[in-house]
Design a protein around this motif. Structure first.
Motif, PDB file in Angstrom:
ATOM      1  N   THR A  34      -3.620  -9.971  -5.588  1.00 28.26           N
ATOM      2  CA  THR A  34      -2.956  -9.617  -4.343  1.00 28.26           C
ATOM      3  C   THR A  34      -3.250  -8.148  -4.063  1.00 28.26           C
ATOM      4  N   ASP A  36      -2.433  -4.708  -1.760  1.00 25.81           N
ATOM      5  CA  ASP A  36      -1.308  -4.134  -1.020  1.00 25.81           C
ATOM      6  C   ASP A  36      -1.565  -2.641  -0.849  1.00 25.81           C
ATOM      7  N   SER A  38      -0.633   1.005   1.926  1.00 29.46           N
ATOM      8  CA  SER A  38      -0.118   1.510   3.198  1.00 29.46           C
ATOM      9  C   SER A  38      -0.892   0.862   4.344  1.00 29.46           C
ATOM     10  N   ASN A  42      -5.622  -0.780   1.543  1.00 30.81           N
ATOM     11  CA  ASN A  42      -5.204  -1.452   0.308  1.00 30.81           C
ATOM     12  C   ASN A  42      -5.656  -0.625  -0.887  1.00 30.81           C
ATOM     13  N   TYR A  45      -3.625  -3.261  -6.405  1.00 32.72           N
ATOM     14  CA  TYR A  45      -4.112  -4.617  -6.669  1.00 32.72           C
ATOM     15  C   TYR A  45      -3.328  -5.212  -7.833  1.00 32.72           C
ATOM     16  N   THR A  46      -2.654  -6.306  -7.553  1.00 35.80           N
ATOM     17  CA  THR A  46      -1.863  -6.992  -8.560  1.00 35.80           C
ATOM     18  C   THR A  46      -2.648  -8.198  -9.060  1.00 35.80           C
TER      19      THR A  46
END
Length: 103
Positions: A34, A36, A38, A42, A45-46
């Motif tokens: 995933t 994510d 602002s 991106n 990173y998960t």
């Protein structure tokens, strides 16, 4: 990162699946990512990893080695109970953990 964790274990490792099943113990992993950050950028990173350890017979030494690798990196993990997979003719132990990478 995942390859650095799994390589020292000394068994074949592959993402998703092997074309031909190795003869001994082996590991298959999945990496759900995933992104994510602002607005319009991106940078977080998960990685949600599922690591499947396949063993011809119960191999607590291999499991302990994987756990030691995770522990040495401070990675929290979950381990499921060992069970027999008839189609693979092996025991399977599943580990799940998350690694967050910020760039």
């Amino acid at each position: 990162m995942i390859k650095n964790i799994l390589k020292p274990l000394g068994v074949p490792v592959k993402e998703t699946m092997f074309d031909r099943t190795p003869t001994g113990d082996y590991i298959v992993y999945m990496d759900d990512v995933t992104a994510d950050g602002s607005d319009y950028e991106n940078r977080i990173y998960t990685h949600d990893y599922t690591v499947e350890v396949y063993e011809k017979k119960a191999n607590p030494t291999l499991e302990a080695a994987l756990e030691a690798e995770l522990n040495s990196r401070g990675i929290k993990w979950t381990k499921q109970s060992r069970y027999w997979v008839t189609g693979a003719d092996r025991f399977q132990v599943i580990y799940e953990f998350t690694i967050i990478i910020k760039t």
